[in-house]
Motif scaffolding. Structure first.
Motif, PDB file in Angstrom:
ATOM      1  N   ARG A  99       0.873  -1.182  -0.049  1.00 52.31           N
ATOM      2  CA  ARG A  99      -0.097   0.069   0.047  1.00 52.31           C
ATOM      3  C   ARG A  99       1.020   1.332   0.087  1.00 52.31           C
ATOM      4  O   ARG A  99       2.067   1.089   0.343  1.00 52.31           O
ATOM      5  CB  ARG A  99      -0.778  -0.075   1.299  1.00 52.31           C
ATOM      6  N   ASP A 100       0.099   2.388  -0.479  1.00 53.22           N
ATOM      7  CA  ASP A 100       1.032   3.542  -0.442  1.00 53.22           C
ATOM      8  C   ASP A 100       0.592   4.406   0.579  1.00 53.22           C
ATOM      9  O   ASP A 100      -0.563   4.879   0.627  1.00 53.22           O
ATOM     10  CB  ASP A 100       0.589   4.121  -1.837  1.00 53.22           C
ATOM     11  N   PHE A 101       1.567   4.816   1.596  1.00 54.45           N
ATOM     12  CA  PHE A 101       1.002   5.564   2.757  1.00 54.45           C
ATOM     13  C   PHE A 101       1.308   7.165   2.576  1.00 54.45           C
ATOM     14  O   PHE A 101       0.829   7.943   3.437  1.00 54.45           O
ATOM     15  CB  PHE A 101       2.025   5.152   3.980  1.00 54.45           C
ATOM     16  N   SER A 102       1.515   7.493   1.326  1.00 56.95           N
ATOM     17  CA  SER A 102       1.881   9.092   1.261  1.00 56.95           C
ATOM     18  C   SER A 102       0.735   9.736   1.226  1.00 56.95           C
ATOM     19  O   SER A 102      -0.612   9.123   0.934  1.00 56.95           O
ATOM     20  CB  SER A 102       2.581   9.175  -0.378  1.00 56.95           C
ATOM     21  N   GLN A 103       0.902  11.080   1.605  1.00 52.60           N
ATOM     22  CA  GLN A 103      -0.321  11.688   1.989  1.00 52.60           C
ATOM     23  C   GLN A 103      -0.192  13.184   1.055  1.00 52.60           C
ATOM     24  O   GLN A 103       0.911  13.412   1.087  1.00 52.60           O
ATOM     25  CB  GLN A 103      -0.443  12.334   3.440  1.00 52.60           C
ATOM     26  N   LYS A 104      -1.045  13.713   0.565  1.00 50.45           N
ATOM     27  CA  LYS A 104      -0.897  14.903  -0.154  1.00 50.45           C
ATOM     28  C   LYS A 104      -0.779  16.201   0.522  1.00 50.45           C
ATOM     29  O   LYS A 104      -1.771  16.233   1.344  1.00 50.45           O
ATOM     30  CB  LYS A 104      -2.113  15.075  -1.236  1.00 50.45           C
ATOM     31  N   VAL A 105       0.403  16.948   0.213  1.00 51.22           N
ATOM     32  CA  VAL A 105       0.534  18.038   1.060  1.00 51.22           C
ATOM     33  C   VAL A 105       0.677  19.251   0.016  1.00 51.22           C
ATOM     34  O   VAL A 105       1.641  19.275  -0.730  1.00 51.22           O
ATOM     35  CB  VAL A 105       1.639  18.081   2.025  1.00 51.22           C
ATOM     36  N   ARG A 107       2.111  22.544  -1.589  1.00 46.94           N
ATOM     37  CA  ARG A 107       3.353  23.081  -1.635  1.00 46.94           C
ATOM     38  C   ARG A 107       3.219  24.579  -0.693  1.00 46.94           C
ATOM     39  O   ARG A 107       4.068  24.877   0.034  1.00 46.94           O
ATOM     40  CB  ARG A 107       3.777  23.866  -3.064  1.00 46.94           C
ATOM     41  N   LYS A 108       1.963  25.190  -0.668  1.00 45.36           N
ATOM     42  CA  LYS A 108       1.809  26.450   0.192  1.00 45.36           C
ATOM     43  C   LYS A 108       1.773  25.740   1.708  1.00 45.36           C
ATOM     44  O   LYS A 108       2.243  26.573   2.729  1.00 45.36           O
ATOM     45  CB  LYS A 108       0.530  27.063   0.012  1.00 45.36           C
ATOM     46  N   MET A 109       1.181  24.632   1.676  1.00 41.53           N
ATOM     47  CA  MET A 109       1.056  24.278   3.189  1.00 41.53           C
ATOM     48  C   MET A 109       2.287  23.809   3.829  1.00 41.53           C
ATOM     49  O   MET A 109       2.872  24.282   4.860  1.00 41.53           O
ATOM     50  CB  MET A 109       0.215  23.172   3.044  1.00 41.53           C
ATOM     51  N   TYR A 110       3.096  23.119   2.914  1.00 41.93           N
ATOM     52  CA  TYR A 110       4.619  22.516   3.317  1.00 41.93           C
ATOM     53  C   TYR A 110       5.404  23.906   3.668  1.00 41.93           C
ATOM     54  O   TYR A 110       6.215  23.792   4.672  1.00 41.93           O
ATOM     55  CB  TYR A 110       5.138  22.008   2.198  1.00 41.93           C
ATOM     56  N   ARG A 111       5.355  24.942   2.792  1.00 43.61           N
ATOM     57  CA  ARG A 111       6.225  26.135   3.189  1.00 43.61           C
ATOM     58  C   ARG A 111       5.780  26.895   4.216  1.00 43.61           C
ATOM     59  O   ARG A 111       6.677  27.328   5.025  1.00 43.61           O
ATOM     60  CB  ARG A 111       6.292  26.968   1.888  1.00 43.61           C
TER      61      ARG A 111
END
Length: 210
Positions: A99-105, A107-111
């Protein structure tokens, strides 16, 4: 608006240069957003999970083509294949799958999370700015003599570009890590007591976060 951060001298030789460095208030002077930082940190750690765990179900296990015994007359329960989860060597009833555990974030949220972390580090006096940090040779003792007087033996060193001698010098220090401004991530920032940045690195980070 801009704020001035003091530059800490670290070299034994007399350093020449400004005593402060100006950075934008929007990158190093905003309020701490705990909810956003938590979300971004969890997403970053989840993205590092491999998710390659896998087990076989009864259709993926080899063998079991013939019925182990006849349907009636043996006194035993009905069985259609020895690869049933009831048998030794059979498939798993509820197998784990990749399974893929990645979550979408965004770019504005990350910065925004990086800005929030850097601002909180600055507010807690855990952000150290140095004019330049370079090693003429890979020597752990020399790096310790630089970090110990400023109480930075548990710190993340952020450079504008990679320095092989500095990376080798910090390899034997378990609480010291070296990174570049391009590879900066929220987990590294919050997992160290202090963060040391060179003047060039903090300018590069400030330019990206503005």
């Amino acid at each position: 608006m801009s704020i001035d951060l003091p530059i800490t001298p670290v070299n034994t030789d007399a350093e020449t240069g400004p005593e402060t460095i100006s950075v934008s208030d929007s990158a190093f002077g905003i309020e701490f957003n705990e909810v956003l930082v938590h979300q971004v940190v969890v997403a970053y750690q989840a993205g590092g999970r491999q998710g390659t765990r896998a087990q076989k179900n009864r259709s993926a296990v080899r063998g079991g083509g013939s019925k182990p015994w006849r349907q009636k007359g043996t006194g035993r329960a009905r069985a259609g294949t020895v690869r049933s989860p009831l048998f030794r060597g059979g498939g798993r009833a509820f197998p784990a799958s990749t399974r893929d555990f990645s979550q979408k974030v965004n770019r504005k949220m990350y910065r925004a999370a990086i800005r929030s972390i850097l601002s909180e580090l600055n507010r807690q006096n855990r952000l150290i700015v140095v004019q330049k940090l370079a090693m003429s040779e890979p020597k752990t003792k020399a790096l310790t003599e630089i970090l110990k007087p400023i109480d930075a033996m548990k710190c993340l060193i952020v450079l504008s570009e990679s320095d092989r001698n500095l990376e080798l010098s910090s390899r034997n220090l378990p609480d010291v890590s070296v990174s570049t401004s391009q590879n900066l991530n929220p987990v590294s920032l919050i997992s160290h007591d202090k963060v040391m940045m060179t003047a060039e690195a903090i300018k590069a980070i400030d330019k990206v976060l503005q």
